[in-house]
Design a protein around this motif. Structure first.
Motif, PDB file in Angstrom:
ATOM      1  N   GLN A  41      60.852  33.177  43.493  1.00  0.00           N
ATOM      2  CA  GLN A  41      61.947  33.686  42.670  1.00  0.00           C
ATOM      3  C   GLN A  41      61.592  33.738  41.195  1.00  0.00           C
ATOM      4  OE1 GLN A  41      65.007  30.949  43.909  1.00  0.00           O
ATOM      5  NE2 GLN A  41      65.729  32.292  45.563  1.00  0.00           N
ATOM      6  N   THR A  42      60.622  32.942  40.794  1.00  0.00           N
ATOM      7  CA  THR A  42      60.195  32.948  39.388  1.00  0.00           C
ATOM      8  C   THR A  42      58.886  33.709  39.178  1.00  0.00           C
ATOM      9  OG1 THR A  42      59.008  30.847  39.651  1.00  0.00           O
ATOM     10  CG2 THR A  42      61.314  30.730  38.962  1.00  0.00           C
ATOM     11  N   ALA A  43      58.084  33.873  40.245  1.00  0.00           N
ATOM     12  CA  ALA A  43      56.746  34.440  40.080  1.00  0.00           C
ATOM     13  C   ALA A  43      56.615  35.867  40.582  1.00  0.00           C
ATOM     14  CB  ALA A  43      55.719  33.553  40.797  1.00  0.00           C
ATOM     15  N   LEU A  44      57.522  36.317  41.457  1.00  0.00           N
ATOM     16  CA  LEU A  44      57.378  37.626  42.086  1.00  0.00           C
ATOM     17  C   LEU A  44      58.613  38.487  41.846  1.00  0.00           C
ATOM     18  CD1 LEU A  44      55.892  36.575  45.564  1.00  0.00           C
ATOM     19  CD2 LEU A  44      54.649  37.272  43.498  1.00  0.00           C
ATOM     20  N   GLU A 100      56.302  47.063  49.696  1.00  0.00           N
ATOM     21  CA  GLU A 100      55.684  48.331  50.065  1.00  0.00           C
ATOM     22  C   GLU A 100      54.224  48.331  49.616  1.00  0.00           C
ATOM     23  OE1 GLU A 100      55.386  51.851  51.872  1.00  0.00           O
ATOM     24  OE2 GLU A 100      57.373  50.952  51.619  1.00  0.00           O
ATOM     25  N   GLY A 101      53.318  48.580  50.562  1.00  0.00           N
ATOM     26  CA  GLY A 101      51.895  48.550  50.262  1.00  0.00           C
ATOM     27  C   GLY A 101      51.209  47.489  51.108  1.00  0.00           C
ATOM     28  N   ALA A 102      49.985  47.757  51.501  1.00  0.00           N
ATOM     29  CA  ALA A 102      49.242  46.830  52.359  1.00  0.00           C
ATOM     30  C   ALA A 102      48.110  46.177  51.587  1.00  0.00           C
ATOM     31  CB  ALA A 102      48.677  47.569  53.575  1.00  0.00           C
ATOM     32  N   THR A 103      47.734  44.990  52.024  1.00  0.00           N
ATOM     33  CA  THR A 103      46.622  44.260  51.419  1.00  0.00           C
ATOM     34  C   THR A 103      45.982  43.395  52.491  1.00  0.00           C
ATOM     35  OG1 THR A 103      45.983  42.802  49.580  1.00  0.00           O
ATOM     36  CG2 THR A 103      48.033  42.277  50.713  1.00  0.00           C
ATOM     37  N   GLN A 104      44.905  42.732  52.159  1.00  0.00           N
ATOM     38  CA  GLN A 104      44.307  41.797  53.091  1.00  0.00           C
ATOM     39  C   GLN A 104      45.258  40.628  53.320  1.00  0.00           C
ATOM     40  OE1 GLN A 104      40.427  41.188  51.034  1.00  0.00           O
ATOM     41  NE2 GLN A 104      39.529  41.890  52.950  1.00  0.00           N
ATOM     42  N   SER A 105      45.225  40.094  54.511  1.00  0.00           N
ATOM     43  CA  SER A 105      46.082  38.951  54.847  1.00  0.00           C
ATOM     44  C   SER A 105      45.351  37.649  54.526  1.00  0.00           C
ATOM     45  CB  SER A 105      46.456  38.986  56.327  1.00  0.00           C
ATOM     46  OG  SER A 105      47.130  40.183  56.641  1.00  0.00           O
ATOM     47  N   ARG A 106      46.132  36.627  54.226  1.00  0.00           N
ATOM     48  CA  ARG A 106      45.536  35.327  53.913  1.00  0.00           C
ATOM     49  C   ARG A 106      46.587  34.241  54.082  1.00  0.00           C
ATOM     50  NH1 ARG A 106      40.054  34.391  53.613  1.00  0.00           N
ATOM     51  NH2 ARG A 106      39.651  32.520  52.390  1.00  0.00           N
ATOM     52  N   ASN A 107      46.252  33.198  54.816  1.00  0.00           N
ATOM     53  CA  ASN A 107      47.141  32.042  54.943  1.00  0.00           C
ATOM     54  C   ASN A 107      46.846  31.033  53.850  1.00  0.00           C
ATOM     55  OD1 ASN A 107      48.402  33.029  57.245  1.00  0.00           O
ATOM     56  ND2 ASN A 107      46.971  32.026  58.632  1.00  0.00           N
ATOM     57  N   GLY A 108      47.888  30.324  53.425  1.00  0.00           N
ATOM     58  CA  GLY A 108      47.698  29.230  52.484  1.00  0.00           C
ATOM     59  C   GLY A 108      47.289  29.660  51.091  1.00  0.00           C
ATOM     60  N   VAL A 109      47.784  30.813  50.607  1.00  0.00           N
ATOM     61  CA  VAL A 109      47.438  31.231  49.245  1.00  0.00           C
ATOM     62  C   VAL A 109      48.104  30.333  48.210  1.00  0.00           C
ATOM     63  CG1 VAL A 109      47.035  33.626  49.909  1.00  0.00           C
ATOM     64  CG2 VAL A 109      49.320  32.933  49.169  1.00  0.00           C
ATOM     65  N   MET A 110      49.193  29.719  48.608  1.00  0.00           N
ATOM     66  CA  MET A 110      49.907  28.691  47.857  1.00  0.00           C
ATOM     67  C   MET A 110      50.444  27.722  48.897  1.00  0.00           C
ATOM     68  SD  MET A 110      50.256  29.301  44.420  1.00  0.00           S
ATOM     69  CE  MET A 110      51.880  28.648  43.976  1.00  0.00           C
ATOM     70  N   PRO A 111      50.851  26.527  48.503  1.00  0.00           N
ATOM     71  CA  PRO A 111      51.456  25.623  49.486  1.00  0.00           C
ATOM     72  C   PRO A 111      52.641  26.278  50.202  1.00  0.00           C
ATOM     73  CG  PRO A 111      50.956  24.415  47.488  1.00  0.00           C
ATOM     74  CD  PRO A 111      50.690  25.866  47.190  1.00  0.00           C
ATOM     75  N   LYS A 112      52.544  26.376  51.531  1.00  0.00           N
ATOM     76  CA  LYS A 112      53.592  26.952  52.371  1.00  0.00           C
ATOM     77  C   LYS A 112      53.825  28.436  52.091  1.00  0.00           C
ATOM     78  CE  LYS A 112      54.576  23.113  54.505  1.00  0.00           C
ATOM     79  NZ  LYS A 112      54.334  22.940  55.955  1.00  0.00           N
ATOM     80  N   LEU A 123      54.232  46.507  46.216  1.00  0.00           N
ATOM     81  CA  LEU A 123      53.502  45.251  46.257  1.00  0.00           C
ATOM     82  C   LEU A 123      52.993  44.891  44.867  1.00  0.00           C
ATOM     83  CD1 LEU A 123      52.149  43.013  48.055  1.00  0.00           C
ATOM     84  CD2 LEU A 123      50.172  44.541  48.196  1.00  0.00           C
ATOM     85  N   PRO A 124      53.366  43.731  44.337  1.00  0.00           N
ATOM     86  CA  PRO A 124      52.931  43.371  42.983  1.00  0.00           C
ATOM     87  C   PRO A 124      51.474  42.922  42.946  1.00  0.00           C
ATOM     88  CG  PRO A 124      54.235  41.606  43.921  1.00  0.00           C
ATOM     89  CD  PRO A 124      54.282  42.742  44.918  1.00  0.00           C
ATOM     90  N   ALA A 125      50.841  43.130  41.812  1.00  0.00           N
ATOM     91  CA  ALA A 125      49.448  42.721  41.633  1.00  0.00           C
ATOM     92  C   ALA A 125      49.295  41.208  41.793  1.00  0.00           C
ATOM     93  CB  ALA A 125      48.949  43.160  40.260  1.00  0.00           C
ATOM     94  N   ALA A 126      50.370  40.462  41.529  1.00  0.00           N
ATOM     95  CA  ALA A 126      50.290  39.010  41.631  1.00  0.00           C
ATOM     96  C   ALA A 126      49.988  38.551  43.052  1.00  0.00           C
ATOM     97  CB  ALA A 126      51.599  38.379  41.149  1.00  0.00           C
ATOM     98  N   VAL A 127      50.501  39.266  44.056  1.00  0.00           N
ATOM     99  CA  VAL A 127      50.238  38.896  45.450  1.00  0.00           C
ATOM    100  C   VAL A 127      48.783  39.184  45.806  1.00  0.00           C
ATOM    101  CG1 VAL A 127      50.802  39.417  47.852  1.00  0.00           C
ATOM    102  CG2 VAL A 127      52.630  39.203  46.159  1.00  0.00           C
ATOM    103  N   VAL A 128      48.292  40.354  45.400  1.00  0.00           N
ATOM    104  CA  VAL A 128      46.891  40.696  45.655  1.00  0.00           C
ATOM    105  C   VAL A 128      45.976  39.687  44.970  1.00  0.00           C
ATOM    106  CG1 VAL A 128      45.120  42.474  45.400  1.00  0.00           C
ATOM    107  CG2 VAL A 128      47.494  43.123  45.873  1.00  0.00           C
ATOM    108  N   ALA A 129      46.335  39.270  43.767  1.00  0.00           N
ATOM    109  CA  ALA A 129      45.523  38.296  43.038  1.00  0.00           C
ATOM    110  C   ALA A 129      45.491  36.950  43.761  1.00  0.00           C
ATOM    111  CB  ALA A 129      46.074  38.122  41.620  1.00  0.00           C
ATOM    112  N   LEU A 130      46.619  36.557  44.352  1.00  0.00           N
ATOM    113  CA  LEU A 130      46.646  35.305  45.112  1.00  0.00           C
ATOM    114  C   LEU A 130      45.685  35.366  46.294  1.00  0.00           C
ATOM    115  CD1 LEU A 130      50.451  34.434  45.253  1.00  0.00           C
ATOM    116  CD2 LEU A 130      48.651  33.070  44.183  1.00  0.00           C
ATOM    117  N   VAL A 131      45.665  36.509  46.982  1.00  0.00           N
ATOM    118  CA  VAL A 131      44.755  36.668  48.119  1.00  0.00           C
ATOM    119  C   VAL A 131      43.301  36.579  47.658  1.00  0.00           C
ATOM    120  CG1 VAL A 131      43.932  38.294  49.865  1.00  0.00           C
ATOM    121  CG2 VAL A 131      46.397  38.022  49.469  1.00  0.00           C
ATOM    122  N   GLU A 132      42.971  37.295  46.582  1.00  0.00           N
ATOM    123  CA  GLU A 132      41.596  37.294  46.087  1.00  0.00           C
ATOM    124  C   GLU A 132      41.180  35.918  45.593  1.00  0.00           C
ATOM    125  OE1 GLU A 132      39.413  39.704  46.383  1.00  0.00           O
ATOM    126  OE2 GLU A 132      40.946  40.834  47.456  1.00  0.00           O
TER     127      GLU A 132
END
Length: 272
Positions: free
Chosen positions: A104-107, A124-136, A159-168
């Motif tokens: 709620q504060t970051a996305l 909207e938009g696809a990216t690579q999947s990743r578990n555990g990019v942040m706790p839970k 899809l925000p760049a912040a989510v893609v950055a978390l995956v990377e």
């Protein structure tokens, strides 16, 4: 709606679906595909020739073909799964109240779907999947599935760049794991192709992710023994190949110290 009605409705709207068991895992492989002996599907991570019409192999079996969906045994299913990346979407799976507060504060606000422990945020938009990019916090999109919890509320935003950055960032953290890869002893690799190694690693990571709490340490050790016994002496395994195993272990809550200890134990047991 019943599960089959929900699945057919989703397929009719272009959402690839598959039946899941009561513990949210894909239904077990049919006899012909058991243990991935079929060689996996063409769209799997370790691509293979399998064209089985049954819902084997998890996300790669998801389809929008209504005739195929109607032919599956939904009376054995405990839930409907869907493949977000196949619809050009990404699900940020927030699995605790704290994770929801973080989002709620970051996305940016988007469509949200309540879950048993938190929320799904759909972009909207696809990216690579990743578990555990942040706790839970897991990111489910390409080569992944999520449990269908309903259509949710709110407008879907890009899809925000912040989510893609978390995956990377999560992928980069996995790559710097300082685990020693055994050196080849004979200079030749007897395995059929690089996909043989990728298939084995994917199966190993899946076993770890699906292990109940209390058995994860032993499962990690057993999986590492199997992988290293097969690939640890022929030179076909590179520094990054075990990344899915480390990621799966961390996503279950195993601390890095325990992961390191089990890897060293497996190397020592095999004399590598």
């Amino acid at each position: 709606m019943t599960r089959i009605q929900t699945a057919l409705w989703l397929a009719g709207h272009g959402v690839p679906v598959l039946p899941l068991s009561g513990d949210k895992r894909p239904l077990a492989n049919c006899p012909a595909c058991k243990g991935n002996s079929c060689g996996e599907r063409p769209n799997s991570l370790a691509a293979g020739p399998c064209s089985c019409p049954l819902p084997c192999h998890g996300w790669s079996a998801a389809t929008t073909d209504r005739r195929t969906v109607a032919g599956w045994e939904w009376d054995q299913a405990g839930a409907v799964g869907w493949h977000p990346g196949g619809r050009g979407l990404t699900v940020v799976d927030l699995d605790s109240p704290e994770a929801v507060q973080w989002a709620q504060t970051a996305l940016p606000a988007t469509r949200t779907v309540p879950t048993t422990r938190g929320e799904h945020w759909i972009y909207e938009g696809a990216t690579q999947s990743r578990n555990g990019v942040m706790p839970k916090v897991d990111v489910k999109s390409l080569m992944s599935y999520a449990v269908w919890r309903g259509a949710g509320t709110g407008a879907v935003v890009p899809l925000p760049a912040a989510v893609v950055a978390l995956v990377e960032r999560s992928k980069a953290a996995a790559r710097v794991t300082p685990h020693r890869i055994p050196q080849a002893r004979n200079g030749t690799c007897p395995h059929r192709s690089p996909s043989y190694l990728a298939r084995g690693i994917a199966m190993a990571a899946g076993q770890i992710s699906g292990t109940p709490e209390g058995m994860r340490n032993r499962t990690l050790f057993r999986v590492l023994l199997a992988v290293l016994r097969t690939h640890g002496q022929c030179g076909c395994m590179g520094p990054d190949d075990l990344d899915p195993v480390w990621q799966a272990a961390r996503s279950t809550g195993l601390p890095q110290s325990e992961i390191d200890r089990r890897y060293s134990q497996a190397l020592s047991t095999l004399g590598l």
